[in-house]
Write a protein that holds these residues in place. Structure first.
Motif, mmCIF file in Angstrom:
data_model
loop_
_atom_site.group_PDB
_atom_site.id
_atom_site.type_symbol
_atom_site.label_atom_id
_atom_site.label_comp_id
_atom_site.label_asym_id
_atom_site.label_seq_id
_atom_site.Cartn_x
_atom_site.Cartn_y
_atom_site.Cartn_z
ATOM 1 N N LEU A 161 0.971 -0.807 0.405
ATOM 2 C CA LEU A 161 -0.527 0.177 0.185
ATOM 3 C C LEU A 161 0.903 1.600 -0.457
ATOM 4 O O LEU A 161 0.727 2.119 -0.828
ATOM 5 N N ASN A 162 2.008 1.564 0.395
ATOM 6 C CA ASN A 162 2.855 2.522 1.486
ATOM 7 C C ASN A 162 3.642 2.545 -0.093
ATOM 8 O O ASN A 162 4.381 3.242 -0.717
ATOM 9 N N GLY A 163 4.523 1.368 -0.279
ATOM 10 C CA GLY A 163 4.818 1.624 -1.108
ATOM 11 C C GLY A 163 5.137 1.549 -2.829
ATOM 12 O O GLY A 163 5.352 2.186 -3.428
ATOM 13 N N VAL A 164 3.085 0.601 -3.570
ATOM 14 C CA VAL A 164 3.173 0.427 -4.403
ATOM 15 C C VAL A 164 1.983 1.999 -4.953
ATOM 16 O O VAL A 164 2.014 2.523 -5.790
ATOM 17 N N VAL A 165 1.355 1.392 -4.000
ATOM 18 C CA VAL A 165 -0.431 1.883 -4.162
ATOM 19 C C VAL A 165 -0.230 3.221 -3.806
ATOM 20 O O VAL A 165 -0.915 4.447 -5.269
ATOM 21 N N THR A 181 9.505 2.292 -2.055
ATOM 22 C CA THR A 181 8.738 0.585 -1.280
ATOM 23 C C THR A 181 10.117 0.169 -0.282
ATOM 24 O O THR A 181 9.877 -0.783 0.997
ATOM 25 N N ALA A 182 11.655 1.104 -0.330
ATOM 26 C CA ALA A 182 12.459 0.697 0.633
ATOM 27 C C ALA A 182 12.010 1.301 2.095
ATOM 28 O O ALA A 182 12.606 0.510 2.858
ATOM 29 N N ALA A 183 11.949 2.634 1.673
ATOM 30 C CA ALA A 183 11.198 3.556 3.294
ATOM 31 C C ALA A 183 10.331 2.801 3.420
ATOM 32 O O ALA A 183 10.242 2.914 4.987
#
Length: 173
Positions: A112-116, A140-142
């Motif tokens: 959700l946070n890294g892609v969406v 995504t890394a974060a």
């Protein structure tokens, strides 16, 4: 007793928001924006420890503080949208952690946070696919770092906080 509980709730929320502001100063280098930081770690921790709504409050305000420290590089309206997305992610993260298990919650949180979340930038005129692709890897890394570190410090913090303080929200794990 009711006033004492509300005071404790406000103090805990303020503590997690303050940790988000401090985390907002710890930036992760990336080509797109200066607002990718450790501001969401306290939000994920608050979502697990205190519940979805407190986590959502910390997620929104933490993102706004981090983006503000970076000068709102994507504009204030877009950062408000991202802050709302962060709040929703914390609600979903808490729900998944409570209804399934922490591993599934971690994976869903990262997606959700890294892609969406950055995928919504595709729909904004002037941003599109280049901004999404540029933000994908660093965000995504974060997300991985913020979520995993939040989960790793959960147990020691749960042991340190008196049970009656954590129980006042009745939404945590």
């Amino acid at each position: 007793m009711k006033n004492q509980i509300k005071t404790r709730q406000i103090v805990l929320l303020a503590l997690f928001i303050a940790m988000s502001v401090v985390g907002g100063y710890i930036k992760l280098p990336n080509p797109i924006t200066s607002s990718i930081a450790f501001d969401s770690l306290p939000a994920y921790l608050a979502a697990l420890l205190l519940g979805g709504i407190p986590g959502a409050i910390v997620g929104f305000l933490g993102h706004m503080a981090s983006a503000g420290l970076g000068g709102f590089p994507l504009s204030l309206p877009i950062h408000i949208l991202i802050g709302i997305e962060m709040a929703i992610i914390m609600l979903i993260f808490n729900f998944c952690a409570k209804k399934t298990n922490i591993i599934i919650a971690i994976v869903i949180g990262i997606i959700l946070n890294g892609v969406v979340c950055p995928a919504t930038l595709i729909l904004i005129p002037g941003m599109g696919m280049p901004v999404f692709l540029g933000a994908l890897v660093p965000l995504t890394a974060a997300s991985v770092l913020n979520i995993i570190l939040g989960v790793l410090v959960l147990k020691p913090i749960k042991r340190a906080i008196p049970k009656e303080m954590v129980g006042i929200f009745k939404g945590g794990l």
